[in-house]
Design an enzyme around this catalytic site. Structure first.
Site, PDB file in Angstrom:
ATOM      1  CD  GLU A 279       3.965   0.893  -3.792  1.00  0.00           C
ATOM      2  OE1 GLU A 279       4.825   1.644  -4.250  1.00  0.00           O
ATOM      3  OE2 GLU A 279       4.224  -0.007  -2.954  1.00  0.00           O
TER       4      GLU A 279
ATOM      5  CB  THR B   8       6.968  -5.557  -4.592  1.00  0.00           C
ATOM      6  OG1 THR B   8       6.182  -4.920  -3.591  1.00  0.00           O
ATOM      7  CG2 THR B   8       6.079  -5.979  -5.741  1.00  0.00           C
TER       8      THR B   8
ATOM      9  CG  HIS C 251      11.409  -2.343  -5.554  1.00  0.00           C
ATOM     10  ND1 HIS C 251      12.413  -3.072  -4.983  1.00  0.00           N
ATOM     11  CD2 HIS C 251      10.293  -2.667  -4.859  1.00  0.00           C
ATOM     12  CE1 HIS C 251      11.932  -3.812  -4.000  1.00  0.00           C
ATOM     13  NE2 HIS C 251      10.634  -3.574  -3.893  1.00  0.00           N
TER      14      HIS C 251
ATOM     15  CG  ASN D   7       6.807   3.188  -0.037  1.00  0.00           C
ATOM     16  OD1 ASN D   7       6.676   3.008   1.169  1.00  0.00           O
ATOM     17  ND2 ASN D   7       6.369   2.322  -0.929  1.00  0.00           N
TER      18      ASN D   7
ATOM     19  NE  ARG E 208       4.846  -8.092   4.859  1.00  0.00           N
ATOM     20  CZ  ARG E 208       5.526  -8.791   3.923  1.00  0.00           C
ATOM     21  NH1 ARG E 208       6.704  -8.372   3.528  1.00  0.00           N
ATOM     22  NH2 ARG E 208       5.022  -9.876   3.406  1.00  0.00           N
TER      23      ARG E 208
ATOM     24  CG  HIS F 197       2.428  -2.294  -0.808  1.00  0.00           C
ATOM     25  ND1 HIS F 197       3.428  -3.140  -1.234  1.00  0.00           N
ATOM     26  CD2 HIS F 197       1.264  -2.961  -1.049  1.00  0.00           C
ATOM     27  CE1 HIS F 197       2.901  -4.247  -1.726  1.00  0.00           C
ATOM     28  NE2 HIS F 197       1.579  -4.171  -1.604  1.00  0.00           N
TER      29      HIS F 197
ATOM     30  NE  ARG G  35       3.513  -7.154   1.636  1.00  0.00           N
ATOM     31  CZ  ARG G  35       4.323  -7.389   0.603  1.00  0.00           C
ATOM     32  NH1 ARG G  35       5.073  -6.441   0.101  1.00  0.00           N
ATOM     33  NH2 ARG G  35       4.395  -8.591   0.084  1.00  0.00           N
TER      34      ARG G  35
ATOM     35  CD  GLU H  42       6.574   2.541  -9.344  1.00  0.00           C
ATOM     36  OE1 GLU H  42       5.493   3.114  -9.094  1.00  0.00           O
ATOM     37  OE2 GLU H  42       7.410   2.234  -8.478  1.00  0.00           O
TER      38      GLU H  42
HETATM   39  N1  PXP Z   1       7.420   1.122  -6.272  1.00  0.00           N
HETATM   40  C1  PXP Z   1       6.680   0.036  -5.967  1.00  0.00           C
HETATM   41  C2  PXP Z   1       5.608  -0.378  -6.914  1.00  0.00           C
HETATM   42  C3  PXP Z   1       6.876  -0.674  -4.763  1.00  0.00           C
HETATM   43  O1  PXP Z   1       6.141  -1.760  -4.489  1.00  0.00           O
HETATM   44  C4  PXP Z   1       7.851  -0.202  -3.856  1.00  0.00           C
HETATM   45  C5  PXP Z   1       8.030  -0.884  -2.537  1.00  0.00           C
HETATM   46  O2  PXP Z   1       6.848  -0.815  -1.811  1.00  0.00           O
HETATM   47  C6  PXP Z   1       8.581   0.935  -4.215  1.00  0.00           C
HETATM   48  C7  PXP Z   1       8.363   1.580  -5.435  1.00  0.00           C
HETATM   49  C8  PXP Z   1       9.620   1.523  -3.319  1.00  0.00           C
HETATM   50  O3  PXP Z   1      10.654   0.616  -3.139  1.00  0.00           O
HETATM   51  P1  PXP Z   1      11.764   0.910  -2.049  1.00  0.00           P
HETATM   52  O4  PXP Z   1      11.059   0.940  -0.718  1.00  0.00           O
HETATM   53  O5  PXP Z   1      12.703  -0.239  -2.190  1.00  0.00           O
HETATM   54  O6  PXP Z   1      12.372   2.234  -2.376  1.00  0.00           O
END
Ligand code: PXP
Length: 251
Positions: A73, A104, A197, A10, A52, A46, A48, A154
């Site tokens: 996302e 999130t 996450h 990500n 941001r 993502h 948003r 997920e």
């Molecule tokens: N999976 C999802 C669905 C998320 O929303 C996020 C954060 O955007 C992540 C994974 C990745 O999380 P992190 O940035 O904390 O590794």
């Protein structure tokens, strides 16, 4: 050794740094290319509502310039659906989104919002995008994903990662049990299981070791670590840890 989970990198927080000054660097597309060269299997971003970090232009450029599958996302809103239908990413992960949250928080209430989510899942699927739902590891959420016809879920690892970071080993183990049970239940019912996450080098292995998990999506920690060792090293080390969790070496 069972099949290694794919690593989706990500790159949102490359854009966070760029947007802090409003210029055009660091470029998340450059980060995506570097992650790809270091062994990432996919790129996650993502978009948003408040833009941001990732922008509409970033999504267009990632789609056009990166060969790896793009996982978008998105919140289940009409604006995001329009963008996703036009961008046609490989995958779209429906996430809950609150304006005031830092990241999130919590999973999508697929069970409580089944009626609202149905048209998003079907429109994306009909447009050729693989849909996943970002949910808590709970049976009712998995049942709702199945009822909605989402092929992928997920599992939200945020609570587990927080427990690890805060040294609450008992809580971490309890949440891991929920993640394992949810992954087994979902996979047996035919869902493809992803997780992500908040994962770090220290917390990734027990999640990567859950046999049905086919993909991990990791961002904030990798981008943070990249400050000190470079994104290629961070991605490559994460791949090694994931491989070790499955009893093998990274390819
Ligand atoms: N999976 C999802 C669905 C998320 O929303 C996020 C954060 O955007 C992540 C994974 C990745 O999380 P992190 O940035 O904390 O590794």
């Amino acid at each position: 050794m069972s099949a290694l989970p794919r690593l989706g990198v990500n790159i949102d927080h490359v854009a966070t740094i760029r947007n802090a000054r409003g210029g055009d660097y660091p470029d998340p597309v450059r980060a995506a290319r570097m992650a790809a060269n270091a062994g990432a299997d996919g790129i996650t971003a993502h978009l948003r509502e408040d833009r941001r970090h990732i922008t509409d232009d970033d999504i267009a450029r990632l789609g056009a310039q990166i060969d790896l599958p793009l996982n978008l996302e998105m919140a289940a809103t009409d604006e995001m659906l329009r963008i996703a239908l036009e961008a046609r990413p490989h995958a779209a992960c429906l996430v809950p989104e609150k304006r005031e949250e830092r990241t999130t928080e919590g999973g999508l209430d697929a069970a409580g919002q089944q009626d609202h989510l149905a048209r998003f899942v079907s429109a994306l699927r009909e447009n050729g995008t693989r849909v996943s739902l970002f949910i808590e590891p709970a049976r009712r959420q998995l049942d709702a994903a199945l009822a909605l016809g989402a092929p992928v879920v997920e599992l939200h690892t945020g609570a587990y990662a927080d427990a690890c970071n805060e040294g609450r080993a008992g809580d971490a183990e309890r949440i891991l049990q929920d993640l394992r049970a949810a992954a087994d239940y979902g996979a047996r019912a035919g869902l493809e299981i992803h997780a992500g996450h908040g994962l770090t080098y220290d917390s990734v292995k027990p999640v990567a070791a859950i046999a049905p998990v086919r993909e991990l999506n990791i961002g904030h920690f990798l981008i943070s670590e990249a400050i000190f060792c470079g994104l290629d090293q961070a991605v490559s080390h994460m791949r090694t840890l994931i491989a070790q969790a499955r009893g093998g070496v990274a390819p």
